[in-house]
Design a protein around this motif. Sequence first.
Motif, PDB file in Angstrom:
ATOM      1  N   GLU A  91       0.815  -1.215   0.000  1.00 17.38           N
ATOM      2  CA  GLU A  91       0.000   0.000   0.000  1.00 17.38           C
ATOM      3  C   GLU A  91       0.850   1.268   0.000  1.00 17.38           C
ATOM      4  OE1 GLU A  91       1.318  -0.522   4.135  1.00 17.38           O
ATOM      5  OE2 GLU A  91       0.736  -1.866   2.503  1.00 17.38           O
ATOM      6  N   LYS A  92       2.178   1.122   0.086  1.00 13.84           N
ATOM      7  CA  LYS A  92       3.044   2.297   0.222  1.00 13.84           C
ATOM      8  C   LYS A  92       3.963   2.469  -0.982  1.00 13.84           C
ATOM      9  CE  LYS A  92       3.138   2.989   5.170  1.00 13.84           C
ATOM     10  NZ  LYS A  92       3.975   3.502   6.273  1.00 13.84           N
ATOM     11  N   SER A  93       4.307   3.732  -1.240  1.00 12.95           N
ATOM     12  CA  SER A  93       5.324   4.050  -2.239  1.00 12.95           C
ATOM     13  C   SER A  93       6.688   4.063  -1.563  1.00 12.95           C
ATOM     14  CB  SER A  93       5.051   5.413  -2.873  1.00 12.95           C
ATOM     15  OG  SER A  93       3.822   5.402  -3.575  1.00 12.95           O
ATOM     16  N   ILE A  94       7.735   3.850  -2.357  1.00 14.98           N
ATOM     17  CA  ILE A  94       9.102   3.798  -1.832  1.00 14.98           C
ATOM     18  C   ILE A  94       9.955   4.817  -2.569  1.00 14.98           C
ATOM     19  CG2 ILE A  94      11.145   2.348  -1.487  1.00 14.98           C
ATOM     20  CD1 ILE A  94       9.286  -0.097  -1.648  1.00 14.98           C
ATOM     21  N   VAL A  95      10.734   5.582  -1.824  1.00 10.16           N
ATOM     22  CA  VAL A  95      11.737   6.473  -2.417  1.00 10.16           C
ATOM     23  C   VAL A  95      13.110   5.882  -2.104  1.00 10.16           C
ATOM     24  CG1 VAL A  95      11.669   8.014  -0.382  1.00 10.16           C
ATOM     25  CG2 VAL A  95      12.689   8.810  -2.543  1.00 10.16           C
TER      26      VAL A  95
END
Length: 200
Positions: A91-95
């Motif tokens: 459910e999360k974006s990653i940088v």
Amino acid sequence: GKTTLALALKEQGWIAFEGDNFFSGTDPIGDMDYNTPEQSEQHKQWTKDSMSFFTTLWAGKIPDADLKERVAVGYETMCSAVLDVGQKNPEKSIVITRGVYSNDLRARVTEKLGPKLKWVFLTSSNEWLGEKIEARFVGQAASMGKTLDEFIGTWPAEIFPDGEDRIAYLRRSWWQSSMTGFDPPVDDTMISIYVDDSVT
């Protein structure tokens, strides 16, 4: 630059994956740890290869094919770790923060991470970067109660030439030449930001 941007996105709910931590053997998604860990043989090799790769670029030269391949395999291993984090947190974006200087290495990373990957390049002058990089390490050393000499003295000996002052070597080979050898973005889908004291 890179870490500052990542932390800003982390505050918005993203996962920040610190590439430097991955290659040094510390937790890439945990809090930043400036203490040099006891490294595995693999992490020692990655550290040595990365330093050789970057110092060759910063000297305005081209790394040899074997070194480029070892570095690329290391980056692909990092990408696998990023994908693992993504699978555990769908459910999360990653940088991801990590310098990727050459277009051929970017192609390997893009192939590994897939079409959702978006590139952001932070560029600057060698002089401005040199001042900021050295100031950052002075601050990290002070936070540990160390001088810059003492802090740099904890780094792996393998990355330094014998008989040369470590700080003088870092100024000459890294801090004041960090943009040398950096391939510009290949197309306008890659976001590029020029960083100086006016950027907030």
